[in-house]
Design an enzyme around this catalytic site. Structure first.
Site, PDB file in Angstrom:
ATOM      1  N   ARG A   1       0.963  -1.250  -0.243  1.00  0.00           N
ATOM      2  CA  ARG A   1       0.074  -0.096  -0.047  1.00  0.00           C
ATOM      3  C   ARG A   1       0.956   1.169   0.070  1.00  0.00           C
ATOM      4  O   ARG A   1       1.846   1.314   0.726  1.00  0.00           O
ATOM      5  CB  ARG A   1      -0.915  -0.018   1.307  1.00  0.00           C
ATOM      6  CG  ARG A   1      -1.943  -1.057   1.309  1.00  0.00           C
ATOM      7  CD  ARG A   1      -3.088  -0.678   2.476  1.00  0.00           C
ATOM      8  NE  ARG A   1      -2.522  -0.169   3.753  1.00  0.00           N
ATOM      9  CZ  ARG A   1      -3.042   0.151   4.597  1.00  0.00           C
ATOM     10  NH1 ARG A   1      -4.403   0.210   4.493  1.00  0.00           N
ATOM     11  NH2 ARG A   1      -2.636   0.527   5.944  1.00  0.00           N
TER      12      ARG A   1
ATOM     13  N   THR B   1      -1.269   7.351  -0.284  1.00  0.00           N
ATOM     14  CA  THR B   1      -2.707   7.324  -0.863  1.00  0.00           C
ATOM     15  C   THR B   1      -3.431   6.118  -0.392  1.00  0.00           C
ATOM     16  O   THR B   1      -4.730   5.971  -0.637  1.00  0.00           O
ATOM     17  CB  THR B   1      -2.343   7.200  -2.226  1.00  0.00           C
ATOM     18  OG1 THR B   1      -1.854   6.045  -2.553  1.00  0.00           O
ATOM     19  CG2 THR B   1      -1.746   8.117  -3.026  1.00  0.00           C
TER      20      THR B   1
ATOM     21  N   ASP C   1       5.063  -6.862   9.821  1.00  0.00           N
ATOM     22  CA  ASP C   1       6.289  -6.502  10.390  1.00  0.00           C
ATOM     23  C   ASP C   1       6.067  -7.181  11.782  1.00  0.00           C
ATOM     24  O   ASP C   1       7.029  -7.659  12.178  1.00  0.00           O
ATOM     25  CB  ASP C   1       6.045  -5.052  10.948  1.00  0.00           C
ATOM     26  CG  ASP C   1       6.546  -3.915   9.946  1.00  0.00           C
ATOM     27  OD1 ASP C   1       7.292  -4.540   8.886  1.00  0.00           O
ATOM     28  OD2 ASP C   1       6.160  -2.984  10.197  1.00  0.00           O
TER      29      ASP C   1
ATOM     30  N   ASP D   1       0.781  -3.587  12.312  1.00  0.00           N
ATOM     31  CA  ASP D   1       1.248  -4.152  11.085  1.00  0.00           C
ATOM     32  C   ASP D   1       1.465  -5.419  11.147  1.00  0.00           C
ATOM     33  O   ASP D   1       2.498  -5.974  11.768  1.00  0.00           O
ATOM     34  CB  ASP D   1       2.463  -3.397  10.721  1.00  0.00           C
ATOM     35  CG  ASP D   1       2.792  -3.399   9.360  1.00  0.00           C
ATOM     36  OD1 ASP D   1       2.858  -2.495   8.342  1.00  0.00           O
ATOM     37  OD2 ASP D   1       2.899  -4.448   8.916  1.00  0.00           O
TER      38      ASP D   1
HETATM   39  C1  PRP Z   1      -1.082  -4.887   4.447  1.00  0.00           C
HETATM   40  C2  PRP Z   1      -1.810  -6.099   4.504  1.00  0.00           C
HETATM   41  C3  PRP Z   1      -2.766  -6.449   3.185  1.00  0.00           C
HETATM   42  C4  PRP Z   1      -3.047  -4.555   3.407  1.00  0.00           C
HETATM   43  C5  PRP Z   1      -4.439  -4.321   3.860  1.00  0.00           C
HETATM   44  O1  PRP Z   1      -0.017  -5.079   3.663  1.00  0.00           O
HETATM   45  O2  PRP Z   1      -1.201  -7.684   4.648  1.00  0.00           O
HETATM   46  O3  PRP Z   1      -2.165  -6.789   2.299  1.00  0.00           O
HETATM   47  O4  PRP Z   1      -2.003  -3.851   3.958  1.00  0.00           O
HETATM   48  O5  PRP Z   1      -4.796  -3.065   3.476  1.00  0.00           O
HETATM   49  P1  PRP Z   1      -5.983  -2.481   2.536  1.00  0.00           P
HETATM   50  O6  PRP Z   1      -7.125  -3.649   2.786  1.00  0.00           O
HETATM   51  O7  PRP Z   1      -5.953  -1.184   2.835  1.00  0.00           O
HETATM   52  O8  PRP Z   1      -5.372  -2.779   1.142  1.00  0.00           O
HETATM   53  P2  PRP Z   1       1.297  -3.931   3.652  1.00  0.00           P
HETATM   54  O9  PRP Z   1       0.497  -2.855   2.193  1.00  0.00           O
HETATM   55  O10 PRP Z   1       1.190  -3.173   4.824  1.00  0.00           O
HETATM   56  O11 PRP Z   1       2.209  -4.757   2.792  1.00  0.00           O
HETATM   57  P3  PRP Z   1       3.141  -5.813   3.711  1.00  0.00           P
HETATM   58  O12 PRP Z   1       2.251  -6.929   4.101  1.00  0.00           O
HETATM   59  O13 PRP Z   1       4.437  -6.122   2.746  1.00  0.00           O
HETATM   60  O14 PRP Z   1       3.789  -5.178   4.981  1.00  0.00           O
HETATM   61  N1  URA Z   2      -2.266  -3.620   7.118  1.00  0.00           N
HETATM   62  C1  URA Z   2      -1.904  -4.087   8.619  1.00  0.00           C
HETATM   63  O1  URA Z   2      -1.049  -4.762   8.628  1.00  0.00           O
HETATM   64  N2  URA Z   2      -2.533  -3.700   9.368  1.00  0.00           N
HETATM   65  C2  URA Z   2      -3.677  -2.765   9.380  1.00  0.00           C
HETATM   66  O2  URA Z   2      -4.253  -2.420  10.427  1.00  0.00           O
HETATM   67  C3  URA Z   2      -4.046  -2.438   8.233  1.00  0.00           C
HETATM   68  C4  URA Z   2      -3.225  -2.878   7.035  1.00  0.00           C
END
Ligand code: PRP
Ligand code: URA
Length: 213
Positions: free
Chosen positions: A108, A112, A207, A204
């Protein structure tokens, strides 16, 4: 939140118990990983109740020959959304070790909140399989919607989506954008904060799963 025919919220006492530990900021990375897997396994059991390609086979028991229904060979694929979806793969494999694995990389944009696809590698013949898309967090729903659209463009027709924690905004968005996709969510949280994080959520997921922060 409006009711949708294609959404199932588990709200199961055993799953809720595990989610309480998952949310706790003191939970270690090891325990977090184990809980994500365990919850995924519990969800998979229900999720695979319908829509799984099956075949009747003849089995000789010690007493007689009978016809028994089995899951068709090579009929299920899991597609974790990177990175956090990776933590759910073993949870499916515990129940169904031969499920093929594809990967969709999405992140994400922090400003945005728009998802960007940066990787996609899928098993051969995925268009004929039941595809379980995995991501523990369904926040705005952007990543899930785009991942599902991407799979449909590649010919997938039988798709289910599984998340552990959903925000009302994200659950509604996926349910409305993809009415043919069944959406399974363990628990529905209150809302999103101004940074697109689920409240109360668990922080997160990527993480906490991978120890990157
Ligand atoms: C997180 C999560 C989803 C997304 C959800 O991933 O694992 O993929 O956010 O958010 P949304 O419904 O608003 O799209 P992130 O983009 O943080 O990537 P990561 O798993 O690599 O940390
Ligand atoms: N992605 C995450 O990992 N946590 C949240 O709360 C939203 C998006």
């Amino acid at each position: 939140m409006k009711q949708f025919d294609n959404v199932m919220i588990f709200n199961h006492p055993l799953i809720n118990h595990k989610i309480a530990i998952l949310r706790d900021k003191r939970t270690s990375m090891k325990e977090f990983r184990e809980l994500i897997e365990e919850i995924t396994t519990l969800m998979t059991f229900e999720c695979l109740k319908e829509g799984v390609p099956t075949v009747d086979v003849e089995v000789e028991t010690p007493l007689e020959v009978c016809t028994q229904r089995m899951v068709k060979d090579n009929a299920i694929a899991v597609v974790p959304i990177l990175r956090a979806g990776l933590g759910m793969v073993n949870g499916v494999h515990v129940l169904f070790p031969t499920a093929r694995v594809g990967h969709i990389g999405m992140y994400r944009d922090e400003e945005t909140l728009e998802p960007k696809e940066y990787y996609c590698k899928l098993p051969e013949g995925i268009e004929d399989k039941l595809v379980l898309v995995l991501d523990p967090m369904l926040a705005t729903g952007g990543s899930a919607c785009d991942a599902i659209t991407s799979l449909k463009k590649r010919g997938c027709k039988n798709i289910k989506f599984m998340a552990i924690i959903g925000a009302p905004e994200g659950v509604s968005k996926v349910a409305q954008t993809h009415p043919d996709v069944m959406v399974y969510v363990s628990t529905l949280d209150r809302c999103l904060n101004e940074n697109g994080y689920i409240l109360p959520g668990l922080g997160d997921a990527g993480d906490r799963l991978l120890g990157t922060k």
